[in-house]
Structures are given as C-alpha cells and as structure tokens.
Design a protein around this motif. Structure first.
Motif, PDB file in Angstrom:
ATOM      1  N   UNK A  72       0.830  -1.206   0.000  1.00 27.46           N
ATOM      2  CA  UNK A  72       0.000   0.000   0.000  1.00 27.46           C
ATOM      3  C   UNK A  72       0.863   1.254   0.000  1.00 27.46           C
ATOM      4  N   UNK A  73       0.301   2.316  -0.557  1.00 33.98           N
ATOM      5  CA  UNK A  73       0.943   3.621  -0.495  1.00 33.98           C
ATOM      6  C   UNK A  73       2.334   3.598  -1.066  1.00 33.98           C
ATOM      7  N   UNK A  74       3.299   4.204  -0.327  1.00 37.50           N
ATOM      8  CA  UNK A  74       4.671   4.211  -0.821  1.00 37.50           C
ATOM      9  C   UNK A  74       5.235   2.801  -0.869  1.00 37.50           C
ATOM     10  N   UNK A  75       4.837   1.989   0.068  1.00 39.99           N
ATOM     11  CA  UNK A  75       5.420   0.638   0.126  1.00 39.99           C
ATOM     12  C   UNK A  75       4.711  -0.346  -0.809  1.00 39.99           C
ATOM     13  N   UNK A  76       4.400   0.172  -1.981  1.00 37.21           N
ATOM     14  CA  UNK A  76       3.855  -0.704  -3.017  1.00 37.21           C
ATOM     15  C   UNK A  76       5.017  -1.230  -3.863  1.00 37.21           C
ATOM     16  N   UNK A  77       4.976  -2.517  -4.126  1.00 31.61           N
ATOM     17  CA  UNK A  77       5.994  -3.077  -5.016  1.00 31.61           C
ATOM     18  C   UNK A  77       5.340  -3.520  -6.303  1.00 31.61           C
ATOM     19  N   UNK A  78       5.910  -3.079  -7.440  1.00 38.86           N
ATOM     20  CA  UNK A  78       5.420  -3.560  -8.731  1.00 38.86           C
ATOM     21  C   UNK A  78       6.099  -4.896  -9.008  1.00 38.86           C
ATOM     22  N   UNK A  79       5.396  -5.965  -8.725  1.00 34.71           N
ATOM     23  CA  UNK A  79       6.006  -7.289  -8.783  1.00 34.71           C
ATOM     24  C   UNK A  79       6.487  -7.620 -10.198  1.00 34.71           C
ATOM     25  N   UNK A  80       5.660  -7.247 -11.228  1.00 39.86           N
ATOM     26  CA  UNK A  80       6.052  -7.583 -12.599  1.00 39.86           C
ATOM     27  C   UNK A  80       7.321  -6.850 -13.018  1.00 39.86           C
ATOM     28  N   UNK A  81       7.381  -5.539 -12.717  1.00 45.57           N
ATOM     29  CA  UNK A  81       8.585  -4.779 -13.062  1.00 45.57           C
ATOM     30  C   UNK A  81       9.818  -5.383 -12.394  1.00 45.57           C
ATOM     31  N   UNK A  82       9.694  -5.627 -11.108  1.00 48.56           N
ATOM     32  CA  UNK A  82      10.830  -6.176 -10.359  1.00 48.56           C
ATOM     33  C   UNK A  82      11.237  -7.533 -10.934  1.00 48.56           C
ATOM     34  N   UNK A  83      10.244  -8.410 -11.156  1.00 51.43           N
ATOM     35  CA  UNK A  83      10.563  -9.761 -11.592  1.00 51.43           C
ATOM     36  C   UNK A  83      11.229  -9.750 -12.965  1.00 51.43           C
ATOM     37  N   UNK A  84      10.595  -9.042 -13.926  1.00 53.47           N
ATOM     38  CA  UNK A  84      11.165  -9.062 -15.277  1.00 53.47           C
ATOM     39  C   UNK A  84      12.535  -8.411 -15.325  1.00 53.47           C
ATOM     40  N   UNK A  85      12.685  -7.280 -14.631  1.00 55.01           N
ATOM     41  CA  UNK A  85      13.977  -6.597 -14.697  1.00 55.01           C
ATOM     42  C   UNK A  85      15.066  -7.442 -14.052  1.00 55.01           C
ATOM     43  N   UNK A  86      14.728  -8.105 -12.941  1.00 61.34           N
ATOM     44  CA  UNK A  86      15.760  -8.893 -12.262  1.00 61.34           C
ATOM     45  C   UNK A  86      16.098 -10.147 -13.074  1.00 61.34           C
ATOM     46  N   UNK A  87      15.058 -10.762 -13.660  1.00 61.72           N
ATOM     47  CA  UNK A  87      15.321 -11.922 -14.521  1.00 61.72           C
ATOM     48  C   UNK A  87      16.231 -11.516 -15.683  1.00 61.72           C
ATOM     49  N   UNK A  88      15.896 -10.378 -16.321  1.00 60.02           N
ATOM     50  CA  UNK A  88      16.705  -9.935 -17.466  1.00 60.02           C
ATOM     51  C   UNK A  88      18.108  -9.540 -17.028  1.00 60.02           C
ATOM     52  N   UNK A  89      18.197  -8.948 -15.829  1.00 56.49           N
ATOM     53  CA  UNK A  89      19.520  -8.616 -15.291  1.00 56.49           C
ATOM     54  C   UNK A  89      20.358  -9.864 -15.121  1.00 56.49           C
TER      55      UNK A  89
END
Lengths: 156, 266
Positions: B25-42
């Motif tokens: 919620x609020x600031x402590x929202x995590x975009x799971x898809x962004x994080x997952x795809x970027x980390x996988x690609x990294x």
C-alpha cells in the motif's frame, strides 16, 4: 506514473548488477581482449621481422653465390694457366734433355774416335819402327832413338 | 484480442494493460512484474556474460565469446573516447546499463497480449479473477525502473564530483558559475541546482517516455482495429526496433558524459 518502493528494489538490483559486472564480468573479458590484441600485434611484428630477415638472407645468398661463382671461375682460370705452364716447362725440359743426350753421344763418339786414332797412330809408329828396323837390318837402340820415333808419331 | 477479454471496453483494455501487478500500500507498493522481469533480465545479462568471462580465452574465441567481446569492445571504445579519467567503475557501469536496458526494451517486441494473457490464464487456474491479474512486461515503461537507474547515476555523479574536486570544489561549482560575482551567487546557485537535477530527471524520463509511448501505441493498435492490426503492428515494430537500441545507447552515452563532466574541473 507513481513513484513507490519499487524504485528502491530496482536501485538495489541495479547496484548489485553493476557491482557483479565490475567484479566478475568486465575484468576477465577485457583482459582477454587486450591480451589477444597484444598477441596479434606481437605476431604481426614478428612476421614483419621474419620477412625482413628473409629478404636479407636472400640478398646475402645471392651475393655469396655470385662470389662463389667468381671464385670458381678464378680457380679454373688459374688451373688452366698452371696446366699450360707445366706443359711448357715439361716440353722445354724434354728438349734440353734431348740436346744433352745428343751432345753426350757426340762427345762419346768423338772420344772413341780420338782413342782409336791414337791407337792407330801407335800401331803405325810401331809398324814404321819395325819397317825401319828391317830396312836398317840392325838394332836400333829404342831408347836412344825414341825422340825420332816421337817425332814420327807426331808427324803421323 | 480485445474481443477475447469478453466485452471489455477499449479503454478498459488499455487501462488493464497499463496497470502493474502490485503488492503493498501507499509508498510501500511493489510492482512485482517490473521487479521480476527486470531482475530476470539482469540475471540473463550477468550470467550469459559471466559464462564468457569464466572461460575467456586469448586464443580463437567461440561464437558466443566473439559476440560478447563485440559488445564489450564497443562499450569500451565509447567509454575511452568520452571519459578521460581513469576509473574501474565507468566501463562496467556503462556495459551493465547498455545491455540491461537493451534487454528490458526488447520485451516491448513480445506481442502485447502474449505474456499478460498467459498470466491471466495461470491466475484463473489459481482461483483469482482474471480481470484483476495484471502483467506489464516492459520494465522500462515503469517510471520506478528508469528513476532507479538515473538516481544510481546521479549518486555516482555527486560521488565523483566530491571525490575529484572535493566538497568545496563541488559547492563552488554550484554558486560561482556562470556569473562569478558575489552578489549574483544566489542566482547561480538556483541555476546550477536546476541544471544538476535536470540531468537525472531528463535521463530517466527520456527512456520512460520513449518506451511508454511505444508500448501505448502497440496497445492502441491491438485494442482498437481488429484484424487490420497485423500489418500495423509489423510497421510499428520495425520502427520501434530502431528506438530500442537507440534509447539503450543514449542512456549509456549520457551516463558516461555526465560522469565525465562530474569528474572534470571547469
């Protein structure tokens, strides 16, 4: 378009990836590339040096061949000259030998003739004396008349 | 494909595609898809390059090594021609940014509905309402991603400025430039701070804007015009193919330029 904690997560991921790349990815790859570049540069320099050496060696070989040919021609020339002088010398020596042998023969014959002549002269002298003895019918003192005999012999 | 969503309106379709899968919620929202795809690609980047680094040979390189060396040498030449200081960080940083951003941008060429539909199918099987399963596959269309990169670069800019010019030199650059008279220092300071902050802001918004617009046009084509979308998708993808490496290159190039500006005395 809302900024939230995803940013922090991505920032950490970014830092991790950059750190990993800096530590474990970049140095070995760039090292291999640079080492290979150095090796290729060295190889090219060596091949260039080799080519130059080859060229030098070829020039040297040609020079030596030329020199050897000249030397061989020289030696053949000298051998020919020497051969002809030996033939000349031998011919000359043969000639002089012949002359000498002929001259010796002549002198021997001459000596023989002189000896025979002398002998004949002696015999004629003895015959003359014997003849004279018979003519005079008396003994001639050979010793006392020897000067006459000698004179006779000389006149013959 | 909009039809397959079962009577969903076009605006609903577009909105669905532009929503991240979030947790919190609020600031402590995590975009799971962004994080997952970027980390996988990294990790795709890190591990595939690490595979070369481990077996790097100075003899005849294999095909994959030749490909990796091509990229590494390209980045190395770019860094050497722009950044004149000596730093063990700049070149790997540029390589990471270039390849990572390139891979993330390339996610844009996967057909827009392919991965989201797949995610909806999986979500449906797991008992969630498929209309509330979101999946945004291009991490660089998330402003958090691009800001994370530019803030990382911004921190390095400040760090290099202070390391090379000292705290005094860094501050002096902020107030004694461009008008070098004491009564105009306040004006200089406003100008320079704006200029300094504009660098990371423009860096991240440029990448975000280009990719977001590209993604939006793909979604628009897919959501509005039925079968005619196929040639249009092809045309836009062909054009986008230019933008993808260009934006990755620009991000890398500007990073190097900003860092070289930060580490040079004026």
């Amino acid at each position: 378009m809302n900024i939230n904690a995803t940013l922090l997560g991505e920032l950490i991921a970014f830092i991790f990836f950059v750190w990993f790349c800096m530590k474990f990815v970049w140095p070995p790859i760039i090292g291999a590339i640079e080492e290979r570049q150095q090796k290729i540069a060295d190889g090219l320099a060596a091949s260039e040096r080799g080519e130059k050496d080859l060229e030098l060696a070829q020039v040297k070989a040609t020079d030596q061949l030329k020199e050897a040919k000249a030397q061989a021609a020289d030696i053949i020339e000298q051998a020919k000259k020497r051969g002809s002088t030996i033939v000349d010398e031998e011919t000359q020596r043969g000639h002089s030998e012949r002359e000498k042998i002929i001259a010796q023969g002549y002198s021997e014959v001459e000596a023989e003739r002189n000896r025979t002549k002398e002998e004949l002269r002696q015999q004629v002298a003895a015959l003359a004396i014997a003849g004279a003895e018979k003519i005079l019918e008396r003994e001639i003192d050979a010793a006392a008349q020897s000067d006459i005999v000698a004179k006779l012999v000389a006149e013959l | 494909m909009a039809e397959s969503d079962g009577g969903q309106s076009v605006s609903g379709y577009i909105k669905h595609h532009l929503t991240n899968a979030s947790v919190g919620d609020g600031f402590w929202t995590f975009h799971v898809d962004t994080l997952a795809w970027s980390i996988v690609l990294g990790f795709v980047f890190i591990l595939s390059f690490r595979a070369v680094a481990k077996k790097a040979t100075i003899g005849v390189p294999g095909k994959w090594q030749a490909c990796v060396e091509l990229i590494v040498e390209f980045v190395d030449n770019t860094v050497k021609s722009t950044y004149h200081g000596k730093s063990a960080l700049i070149a790997p940083l540029a390589l990471t940014i270039f390849v990572w951003v390139l891979l993330m941008n390339f996610m844009d060429l996967i057909p827009v509905d392919f991965l989201p539909s797949f995610a909806q199918f999986i979500g449906g099987q797991l008992g969630y309402d498929p209309h509330h399963v979101y999946m945004k596959v291009v991490p660089t269309t998330d402003v958090n991603m691009t800001f994370a990169l530019s803030i990382g670069v911004f921190i390095l800019m400040i760090f290099y400025s202070i390391k090379i010019k000292g705290v005094g030199g860094f501050l002096k650059e902020l107030y004694a430039h461009p008008f070098n008279t004491p009564w105009l220092y306040w004006f200089n300071f406003i100008l320079e701070v704006v200029a300094l902050l504009a660098k990371p802001l423009s860096l991240s918004l440029r990448l975000f804007g280009n990719l977001y617009a590209g993604e939006l046009i793909f979604i628009l084509i897919a959501g509005t015009i039925g079968l005619w979308q196929l040639p249009l998708h092809f045309l836009w993808a062909a054009f986008h193919l230019l933008i993808i490496p260009l934006q990755a290159f620009i991000f890398m190039m500007l990073t190097i330029v900003y860092l070289s500006m930060a580490s040079e005395e004026h």
